[in-house]
Motif scaffolding. Structure first.
Motif, PDB file in Angstrom:
ATOM      1  N   GLN A  57      -3.710  -4.938 -72.656  1.00 24.28           N
ATOM      2  CA  GLN A  57      -3.977  -5.798 -73.817  1.00 24.28           C
ATOM      3  C   GLN A  57      -5.090  -6.801 -73.528  1.00 24.28           C
ATOM      4  N   ARG A  58      -4.948  -7.502 -72.400  1.00 20.50           N
ATOM      5  CA  ARG A  58      -5.925  -8.545 -72.059  1.00 20.50           C
ATOM      6  C   ARG A  58      -7.297  -7.948 -71.783  1.00 20.50           C
ATOM      7  N   LEU A  59      -7.327  -6.793 -71.090  1.00 25.15           N
ATOM      8  CA  LEU A  59      -8.618  -6.174 -70.785  1.00 25.15           C
ATOM      9  C   LEU A  59      -9.300  -5.724 -72.074  1.00 25.15           C
ATOM     10  N   ARG A  60      -8.530  -5.195 -73.016  1.00 25.86           N
ATOM     11  CA  ARG A  60      -9.121  -4.759 -74.277  1.00 25.86           C
ATOM     12  C   ARG A  60      -9.706  -5.948 -75.028  1.00 25.86           C
ATOM     13  N   GLN A  61      -8.969  -7.053 -75.014  1.00 27.96           N
ATOM     14  CA  GLN A  61      -9.464  -8.244 -75.707  1.00 27.96           C
ATOM     15  C   GLN A  61     -10.750  -8.754 -75.058  1.00 27.96           C
ATOM     16  N   LEU A  62     -10.745  -8.794 -73.720  1.00 30.01           N
ATOM     17  CA  LEU A  62     -11.930  -9.264 -73.000  1.00 30.01           C
ATOM     18  C   LEU A  62     -13.105  -8.332 -73.217  1.00 30.01           C
ATOM     19  N   GLU A  63     -12.808  -7.035 -73.315  1.00 31.11           N
ATOM     20  CA  GLU A  63     -13.873  -6.074 -73.567  1.00 31.11           C
ATOM     21  C   GLU A  63     -14.433  -6.278 -74.976  1.00 31.11           C
ATOM     22  N   ARG A  64     -13.546  -6.441 -75.931  1.00 30.00           N
ATOM     23  CA  ARG A  64     -13.985  -6.653 -77.310  1.00 30.00           C
ATOM     24  C   ARG A  64     -14.821  -7.918 -77.454  1.00 30.00           C
ATOM     25  N   ASP A  65     -14.450  -8.942 -76.699  1.00 27.06           N
ATOM     26  CA  ASP A  65     -15.191 -10.203 -76.778  1.00 27.06           C
ATOM     27  C   ASP A  65     -16.467 -10.185 -75.938  1.00 27.06           C
ATOM     28  N   GLY A  66     -16.699  -9.080 -75.238  1.00 29.02           N
ATOM     29  CA  GLY A  66     -17.953  -8.961 -74.502  1.00 29.02           C
ATOM     30  C   GLY A  66     -17.963  -9.674 -73.166  1.00 29.02           C
ATOM     31  N   LEU A  67     -16.799 -10.054 -72.659  1.00 26.90           N
ATOM     32  CA  LEU A  67     -16.752 -10.761 -71.379  1.00 26.90           C
ATOM     33  C   LEU A  67     -16.553  -9.800 -70.208  1.00 26.90           C
ATOM     34  N   VAL A  68     -16.043  -8.617 -70.515  1.00 23.46           N
ATOM     35  CA  VAL A  68     -15.767  -7.619 -69.491  1.00 23.46           C
ATOM     36  C   VAL A  68     -16.266  -6.267 -69.985  1.00 23.46           C
ATOM     37  N   ALA A  69     -16.778  -5.464 -69.091  1.00 18.23           N
ATOM     38  CA  ALA A  69     -17.243  -4.120 -69.450  1.00 18.23           C
ATOM     39  C   ALA A  69     -16.375  -3.079 -68.772  1.00 18.23           C
ATOM     40  N   ARG A  70     -16.050  -2.048 -69.529  1.00 16.51           N
ATOM     41  CA  ARG A  70     -15.201  -0.967 -69.029  1.00 16.51           C
ATOM     42  C   ARG A  70     -16.013   0.316 -68.958  1.00 16.51           C
ATOM     43  N   THR A  71     -15.909   0.983 -67.829  1.00 14.82           N
ATOM     44  CA  THR A  71     -16.528   2.309 -67.708  1.00 14.82           C
ATOM     45  C   THR A  71     -15.446   3.286 -67.314  1.00 14.82           C
ATOM     46  N   TYR A  72     -15.372   4.370 -68.064  1.00 15.85           N
ATOM     47  CA  TYR A  72     -14.307   5.342 -67.867  1.00 15.85           C
ATOM     48  C   TYR A  72     -14.886   6.661 -67.388  1.00 15.85           C
ATOM     49  N   HIS A  73     -14.293   7.201 -66.325  1.00 15.25           N
ATOM     50  CA  HIS A  73     -14.723   8.486 -65.805  1.00 15.25           C
ATOM     51  C   HIS A  73     -13.588   9.487 -65.991  1.00 15.25           C
ATOM     52  N   ALA A  74     -13.833  10.499 -66.829  1.00  9.81           N
ATOM     53  CA  ALA A  74     -12.786  11.458 -67.150  1.00  9.81           C
ATOM     54  C   ALA A  74     -12.672  12.519 -66.075  1.00  9.81           C
ATOM     55  N   GLU A  75     -12.434  12.079 -64.866  1.00 11.45           N
ATOM     56  CA  GLU A  75     -12.217  13.020 -63.780  1.00 11.45           C
ATOM     57  C   GLU A  75     -10.717  13.300 -63.682  1.00 11.45           C
ATOM     58  N   MET A  76     -10.363  14.029 -62.648  1.00 16.26           N
ATOM     59  CA  MET A  76      -8.937  14.200 -62.370  1.00 16.26           C
ATOM     60  C   MET A  76      -8.706  13.905 -60.908  1.00 16.26           C
ATOM     61  N   PRO A  77      -8.016  12.813 -60.597  1.00 17.02           N
ATOM     62  CA  PRO A  77      -7.431  11.862 -61.544  1.00 17.02           C
ATOM     63  C   PRO A  77      -8.506  10.996 -62.190  1.00 17.02           C
ATOM     64  N   PRO A  78      -8.202  10.442 -63.349  1.00 17.06           N
ATOM     65  CA  PRO A  78      -9.180   9.617 -64.059  1.00 17.06           C
ATOM     66  C   PRO A  78      -9.452   8.308 -63.322  1.00 17.06           C
ATOM     67  N   ARG A  79     -10.571   7.691 -63.683  1.00 17.94           N
ATOM     68  CA  ARG A  79     -10.978   6.469 -63.006  1.00 17.94           C
ATOM     69  C   ARG A  79     -11.557   5.520 -64.048  1.00 17.94           C
ATOM     70  N   ALA A  80     -11.045   4.335 -64.091  1.00 23.88           N
ATOM     71  CA  ALA A  80     -11.559   3.312 -65.009  1.00 23.88           C
ATOM     72  C   ALA A  80     -11.961   2.099 -64.196  1.00 23.88           C
ATOM     73  N   GLU A  81     -13.134   1.602 -64.487  1.00 24.83           N
ATOM     74  CA  GLU A  81     -13.618   0.457 -63.724  1.00 24.83           C
ATOM     75  C   GLU A  81     -13.981  -0.684 -64.672  1.00 24.83           C
ATOM     76  N   TYR A  82     -13.651  -1.849 -64.236  1.00 26.18           N
ATOM     77  CA  TYR A  82     -13.921  -3.046 -65.030  1.00 26.18           C
ATOM     78  C   TYR A  82     -14.819  -3.990 -64.243  1.00 26.18           C
ATOM     79  N   GLU A  83     -15.783  -4.550 -64.959  1.00 29.64           N
ATOM     80  CA  GLU A  83     -16.628  -5.544 -64.302  1.00 29.64           C
ATOM     81  C   GLU A  83     -16.966  -6.643 -65.304  1.00 29.64           C
TER      82      GLU A  83
END
Lengths: 119, 119
Positions: A57-83
């Motif tokens: 929830q918090r990461l989505r809000q921060l992403e929406r507000d432009g304070l955090v960026a999410r990059t998703y890699h659809a590998e197996m297993p998947p990998r999501a990175e936040y900066e």
DNA sequence: CAGTATCCAATCCGATACTG
DNA sequence: CAGTATCGGATTGGATACTG
């Protein structure tokens, strides 16, 4: 000079508070700022008491507000990175000043509480 | 150099947030800082949407934390006055910097939200 | 005037279990 | 791994009515 009838709205601090200081946002931003880009599971480990639901929830809000960026890699297993984004990083000096105030302010608050509670 | 396992606790900002940025506290502090000492009813009028119950709660908390001082006059009718303390006033520069960040930060947040919502 | 007391609705939040 | 789904308890906050 006209006075606004509603300092809740006039108070220039109020809108920022909702964005930056809602629950869990400062520890998350702090973690990303201190330790750099992190995966979801790494953040979970850094914040041991947060649940995955709330972290999401918090990461989505921060992403929406432009304070955090999410990059998703659809590998197996998947990998999501936040900066932290430049906008998020621009809060750095603010946080620093907040920490500076805490050095002297928090002990004073503690003394005030003890004085208040002893009456 | 050891890393703390819990940035929620290590984050030097977190403890201040609970004290200074809980709901209604910044508008109250702002009102007292801007307009000086105020009576209970005056604060109610300055913050039209707050209820007396909640206003009392927040004022008690601020008083306990030493950010606001209350003086009570047991006249008829009674009179209670609230003013910001030196400790409370020491947050001034912090609020100013927050307001400065808001000038450029809030519009950026707004743009980020619109970009996010349009996907 | 300056609060309290009470009730109720909404929200939040953690625990747990499950999935692509 | 990176989430989502669901449930329930606890906290918060507004509306309303009342009091010294």
């Amino acid at each position: 000079m006209e006075r606004s009838p509603n300092p809740e709205l006039a108070c220039p601090v109020a809108p920022v508070v909702d964005i930056v200081f809602s629950r869990w946002t400062t520890p998350i931003l702090w973690a990303l700022h201190e330790y750099g880009r992190q995966r979801f599971g790494e953040l979970e480990r850094l914040l041991p008491t947060i649940t995955p639901k709330v972290l999401t929830q918090r990461l989505r809000q921060l992403e929406r507000d432009g304070l955090v960026a999410r990059t998703y890699h659809a590998e197996m297993p998947p990998r999501a990175e936040y900066e932290i984004t430049p906008l998020g990083a621009s809060l750095g000096p603010l946080f620093a000043q907040l920490a500076t105030w805490a050095d002297t302010g928090l002990p004073e608050v503690e003394r005030a509480r003890q004085a208040y509670d002893s009456h």
